[in-house]
Design a protein around this motif. Sequence first.
Motif: not given
Length: 75
Positions: A8-22, A40-42, A44-51
């Motif tokens: 869960l921590h890794d997914k949230v961190n990935s979401m943060r990293d993707l939003t920083l790039v966007a 595309h980045l957004v 990816q974030v939505q897919a992680l959030a949905g997961d």
Amino acid sequence: MQHTIQELHDKVNSMRDLTLVAHNLKYARPNEDNFEAITHLVEQVQALAGDIYNDKSLHPKVKEKQEKADKLAKA
């Protein structure tokens, strides 16, 4: 929750990293045409959030502990 806390921590961190790039693509380089990359980045974030959101089942270890507690309560 099937995911471990670490997952869960890794997914949230990935979401943060993707939003920083966007954010960087949108605001640090506003004159460039980055619409598709940002979209595309957004997505990816939505897919992680949905997961994370759709993970409603119990983690196997929690389920096992709950079953043991239920057996002891019935005994």
